[in-house]
Design an enzyme around this catalytic site. Structure first.
Site, short mmCIF file in Angstrom:
data_model
loop_
_atom_site.label_atom_id
_atom_site.label_comp_id
_atom_site.label_asym_id
_atom_site.label_seq_id
_atom_site.Cartn_x
_atom_site.Cartn_y
_atom_site.Cartn_z
N ASP A 49 0.82 -1.22 0.00
CA ASP A 49 0.00 0.00 0.00
C ASP A 49 0.85 1.27 0.00
OD1 ASP A 49 1.02 -0.03 2.54
OD2 ASP A 49 -0.90 0.23 3.58
N GLN A 82 10.57 26.76 0.04
CA GLN A 82 9.36 27.25 0.73
C GLN A 82 9.78 27.69 2.15
OE1 GLN A 82 5.72 24.92 0.21
NE2 GLN A 82 6.79 23.67 -1.32
N ASP A 136 21.03 35.86 -10.47
CA ASP A 136 20.07 36.81 -9.87
C ASP A 136 20.74 37.51 -8.70
OD1 ASP A 136 20.03 34.96 -7.73
OD2 ASP A 136 18.38 33.87 -8.64
N LYS A 158 17.18 40.05 -13.39
CA LYS A 158 16.03 39.47 -14.09
C LYS A 158 14.74 39.68 -13.31
CE LYS A 158 16.34 34.67 -12.37
NZ LYS A 158 15.78 34.93 -11.11
N ARG A 183 11.02 37.75 -12.61
CA ARG A 183 10.36 36.45 -12.74
C ARG A 183 8.85 36.67 -12.66
NH1 ARG A 183 12.07 31.14 -11.86
NH2 ARG A 183 14.01 31.69 -10.82
N ASP A 236 24.90 28.66 -9.38
CA ASP A 236 23.64 28.68 -8.65
C ASP A 236 23.68 27.54 -7.64
OD1 ASP A 236 21.16 29.63 -7.94
OD2 ASP A 236 20.33 29.54 -9.98
N THR A 243 14.32 23.45 -13.43
CA THR A 243 13.88 23.29 -14.82
C THR A 243 14.88 23.87 -15.82
OG1 THR A 243 12.63 25.35 -14.71
CG2 THR A 243 11.44 23.32 -14.17
N ALA A 244 15.93 24.53 -15.30
CA ALA A 244 17.04 25.09 -16.10
C ALA A 244 16.62 26.29 -16.94
CB ALA A 244 17.69 24.02 -16.98
N GLY A 245 15.45 26.85 -16.69
CA GLY A 245 15.01 28.03 -17.43
C GLY A 245 15.90 29.23 -17.15
#
EC number: 2.7.6.1
Length: 316
Positions: A42, A102, A174, A197, A199, A223, A228-230
């Site tokens: 489960d 977060q 950044d 930049k 966002r 970094d 996501t490597a954007g």
């Protein structure tokens, strides 16, 4: 493998990064602890400790990388098992701390999940945390137990120094990463530049301006996390358009989710240097990606914690 002289030091792993745990144990000179993290049909997690830990200093290697909830639960159950098995001290080694992004209320009614995770780890019974390049350094203060915060910059700097690159400029993608970029720049004796930049929404970055001289130079973007490597690919393309000779990129934690590999492959990045804080699957190990091991630095930190020596001396 040299034998570490104290049998009271034990290293265990769950399922997040067993290869890294094996390397760390080999560096220290101890066998990897005999334990299993298995799942019932489960999906419930069960930990089996197959050796005594009574009176031992135990270190559990477990990055909370994807699938983050599964790996976090394994860690919590392992800590509980060790506590109930009378381990003298329980030290959790979290090379990559999931939920670190977060770390504050960015909007009304946001949870601070990084703090919740810290509470869970402490409540389970952990007595110390060893982690690496936290996305937000204030997360150290979310714990009421000691936190040893290791740095990836020395490992990355050594790699670039050995490449013998000339006319380097270290670039922060950044404003928030300027301190990290400066640490790398100091070790490489290079100037820094900053990409300013905006966002508009999560995982979408829009490059605005480049602050600093990058024309004709070898740019190294640094970094802590590449997800996501954007951000990093937009930054690389902008640097080349602005006159950089070539662009390298590096990070400690290669999350590399979604379109990341495709973006990196199609970008102006010549080489992406990452660490093995998060294990990379075969399909992510492209020609452009070089993986450095954090096992020696984590292994040394574990020995120093066990022997009650200074951990910060590792970075002098």
């Amino acid at each position: 493998m040299a034998n570490y002289r104290d049998p009271k030091l034990k290293v265990f792993t769950c399922n997040a990064n067993p290869q890294l745990a094996k390397e760390i144990a080999e560096h220290i000179g101890v066998p990897l602890g005999n334990a299993q993290a298995v799942q019932f049909s489960d999906g419930e997690c069960q930990i089996k400790l197959n050796e005594s830990v009574r009176g031992c200093d135990v270190f559990v290697i477990q990055p909370t990388s994807a699938p983050v909830n599964e790996h976090l639960m394994e860690l919590l159950v392992m800590v509980d098992a060790l506590k109930r098995a009378s381990a003298k001290s329980i030290n959790v080694v979290i090379p990559y701390y999931g939920y670190a992004r977060q770390d504050r209320k960015a909007r009304a009614r946001d949870p601070i999940t990084a703090k919740l995770v810290a509470n869970l780890i402490e409540t389970a019974g952990a007595q110390r945390v060893i982690t690496m390049d936290l996305h937000a350094t204030q997360i150290q203060g979310f714990f009421d137990i000691p936190v040893d915060h290791l740095l990836g910059v020395p490992i990355l700097a050594k790699h670039f120094a050995e490449k013998g690159l000339e006319d380097i400029v270290v670039v922060s993608p950044d404003h928030g990463g300027v301190t990290r970029a400066r640490k790398l720049a100091e070790r490489l004796e290079a100037p820094i530049a900053i990409i300013d930049k905006r966002r508009p929404e999560p995982n979408v970055a829009e490059v605005m301006n480049i602050v600093g001289n990058i024309e004709g130079k070898t740019a190294i973007i640094i970094d802590d996390i590449i997800d996501t490597a954007g951000t990093i690919t937009l930054a690389a393309n902008a640097l080349v358009e602005a006159g950089a000779r070539e662009v390298y990129a590096c990070c400690t934690h290669p999350v590399l989710s979604g379109p990341a590999i495709e973006r990196i492959t199609n970008s102006k990045i010549k080489e992406l240097i990452v660490t093995n804080s998060i294990p990379l699957s075969e399909e992510k190990l492209t020609d452009k990606i070089t993986v450095l091991s954090v096992a020696p630095i984590i292994g040394e930190a574990i020995i120093r914690v066990h022997e009650e020596l200074s951990v910060s001396k590792l970075f002098d």
